[in-house]
Design an enzyme around this catalytic site. Structure first.
Site, PDB file in Angstrom:
ATOM      1  N   ASP A  12       0.853  -1.202   0.000  1.00  0.00           N
ATOM      2  CA  ASP A  12       0.000   0.000   0.000  1.00  0.00           C
ATOM      3  C   ASP A  12       0.888   1.250   0.000  1.00  0.00           C
ATOM      4  O   ASP A  12       0.876   2.006   0.949  1.00  0.00           O
ATOM      5  CB  ASP A  12      -0.937  -0.020   1.231  1.00  0.00           C
ATOM      6  CG  ASP A  12      -0.198  -0.154   2.556  1.00  0.00           C
ATOM      7  OD1 ASP A  12       0.978  -0.593   2.570  1.00  0.00           O
ATOM      8  OD2 ASP A  12      -0.785   0.185   3.604  1.00  0.00           O
ATOM      9  N   HIS A 244       9.505  -0.090   9.207  1.00  0.00           N
ATOM     10  CA  HIS A 244       8.658  -1.291   9.327  1.00  0.00           C
ATOM     11  C   HIS A 244       8.772  -2.202   8.094  1.00  0.00           C
ATOM     12  O   HIS A 244       9.095  -3.388   8.202  1.00  0.00           O
ATOM     13  CB  HIS A 244       7.186  -0.898   9.474  1.00  0.00           C
ATOM     14  CG  HIS A 244       6.887   0.055  10.568  1.00  0.00           C
ATOM     15  ND1 HIS A 244       6.780  -0.328  11.882  1.00  0.00           N
ATOM     16  CD2 HIS A 244       6.639   1.398  10.569  1.00  0.00           C
ATOM     17  CE1 HIS A 244       6.477   0.718  12.633  1.00  0.00           C
ATOM     18  NE2 HIS A 244       6.392   1.783  11.857  1.00  0.00           N
TER      19      HIS A 244
HETATM   20  O1  LIG Z   1       0.089   5.845  13.475  1.00  0.00           O
HETATM   21  C1  LIG Z   1      -0.035   5.180  12.464  1.00  0.00           C
HETATM   22  N1  LIG Z   1      -1.234   4.979  11.927  1.00  0.00           N
HETATM   23  C2  LIG Z   1      -1.401   4.278  10.791  1.00  0.00           C
HETATM   24  N2  LIG Z   1      -0.390   3.705  10.121  1.00  0.00           N
HETATM   25  C3  LIG Z   1       0.821   3.857  10.613  1.00  0.00           C
HETATM   26  C4  LIG Z   1       1.066   4.576  11.772  1.00  0.00           C
HETATM   27  N3  LIG Z   1       2.364   4.536  12.004  1.00  0.00           N
HETATM   28  C5  LIG Z   1       2.910   3.804  11.026  1.00  0.00           C
HETATM   29  N4  LIG Z   1       1.981   3.402  10.184  1.00  0.00           N
HETATM   30  C6  LIG Z   1       2.119   2.556   8.975  1.00  0.00           C
HETATM   31  O2  LIG Z   1       1.586   1.283   9.293  1.00  0.00           O
HETATM   32  C7  LIG Z   1       2.580   0.266   9.175  1.00  0.00           C
HETATM   33  C8  LIG Z   1       3.086  -0.172  10.534  1.00  0.00           C
HETATM   34  O3  LIG Z   1       2.084  -0.348  11.411  1.00  0.00           O
HETATM   35  C9  LIG Z   1       3.666   0.871   8.334  1.00  0.00           C
HETATM   36  O4  LIG Z   1       3.435   0.564   6.967  1.00  0.00           O
HETATM   37  C10 LIG Z   1       3.563   2.348   8.601  1.00  0.00           C
HETATM   38  O5  LIG Z   1       3.901   3.121   7.480  1.00  0.00           O
END
Ligand SMILES: O=c1[nH]cnc2c1ncn2[C@@H]1O[C@H](CO)[C@@H](O)[C@H]1O
Length: 320
Positions: A12, A244
């Site tokens: 994504d 991540h």
């Molecule tokens: O606070 C957040 N809300 C939503 N998505 C997030 C947040 N922080 C990181 N990611 C995204 O979700 C994945 C890891 O959980 C990663 O793909 C990151 O880009």
């Protein structure tokens, strides 16, 4: 060296997705045979556009992109988008021109099913977003979980707080029903949660290092990374970003950078803890049958060699 491992990246994009895709494309251990797209950091339509764009940036338009679903597994549940993390366009608000390429005719889940059938036991699916396409592949073909070699997924917050709320990590929260189907489908699964990915931080100095390299992918990433740094400064008060997706990609072909525990993982689908991942650690034989009883086990990453992972990511992103 043996044959390259065939991987399909379900993605994504997303800034850290872009990094992960580039790491994979610069890794001699793997052959990226396709991308499938999913909502999460952006809506699916934009994810497809960004996937095609990133392949054009990398000069790899030979790799097919299959568009995934636009809806959650239970179609009535709303799609949640994290554009506040990656920018409105998902790639750091750079407003890149539209890609020239088009996705293939087959849908993401159809492509996953087809490839797993074509190369039984040989395809690794690396899932970097909500697990809807993978759950649909399981639903489409009862043999999929047997045919697929391995599913390496970024998802879950095992025994730590989530990043959407204290209970839930973003990819699982994006489609908890799909995640629970995937965790219990019987495939060989490695789950990499934020309990380990939060240890891989790319500092501001690392970004300067990236900027000083002549690699075209490194130069591209430096343009899009600012939004991701700003978000981490606001949300976590750190001058660095969590890697991540790039860390998870490495688990697909350099698994010994992590250690794992094994057990049955289930996902909470209701109430205030919707999206919570709960691993049964096999340490007690419970008297009563419960929701974890007689379900297939998965591997969950518990430790990570963070300095080695960071170094590998940096080295591969700086290659031209
Ligand atoms: O606070 C957040 N809300 C939503 N998505 C997030 C947040 N922080 C990181 N990611 C995204 O979700 C994945 C890891 O959980 C990663 O793909 C990151 O880009």
């Amino acid at each position: 060296m043996g044959e390259r491992k065939k991987i399909i990246i379900d993605t994504d994009p997303g800034i850290d997705d872009a990094m992960a895709i580039f790491v994979a494309l610069n890794s001699p251990e793997v052959d990226v045979i396709g991308l499938t797209t999913i909502f999460g950091n952006v809506y699916t339509t934009l994810a497809t556009r960004n996937a095609l764009h990133l392949l054009e940036v990398a000069g790899r338009t030979d790799i097919p992109v299959a568009e995934g679903t636009h809806q959650t597994f239970l179609k009535e549940k709303k799609v949640r988008i994290a554009d506040f993390v990656h920018g409105k366009d998902g790639l750091g608000n750079q407003n890149f021109p539209p890609p020239k390429g088009k996705p293939i005719e087959k849908s993401g889940p159809e492509f996953l099913v087809e490839q797993a059938k074509l190369h039984p036991g040989q395809i690794t699916v690396v899932a970097l977003g909500p697990l809807t396409n993978i759950a649909l592949a399981v639903q489409l073909d009862p043999e999929f979980s047997k045919n697929v070699g391995q599913i390496v997924l970024l998802g879950g917050a095992f025994a730590v707080n989530g990043n959407v709320n204290p209970a839930s990590e973003a990819n699982i929260f994006g489609d908890p029903e799909a995640a629970d189907i995937v965790f219990t489908c019987g495939a060989d699964i490695i789950a990499v949660g934020i309990n380990v990915t939060h240890q891989v931080v790319m500092s501001a100095d690392d970004k300067d290092k990236l900027a000083s390299s002549n690699g075209k992918l490194a130069q591209y990433l430096c343009k899009i990374l600012d939004v991701y740094y700003d978000y981490h400064l606001t949300a976590y008060e750190i001058k660095g970003v969590y890697l991540h997706d790039p860390a998870t990609i490495l688990a697909a072909f350099l698994p010994s950078l992590f250690t794992y525990t094994e057990g049955v993982a289930r996902v909470q689908t209701s109430g205030i803890t919707r999206g919570l991942t709960l691993l049964y650690n096999n340490q007690k034989k419970f008297e009563e049958v419960n929701e974890w009883s007689n379900k297939p086990s998965v591997k969950v990453a518990v430790t990570i060699d963070a300095p080695a992972v960071l170094k590998l990511i940096m080295d591969r992103l700086m290659k031209s």
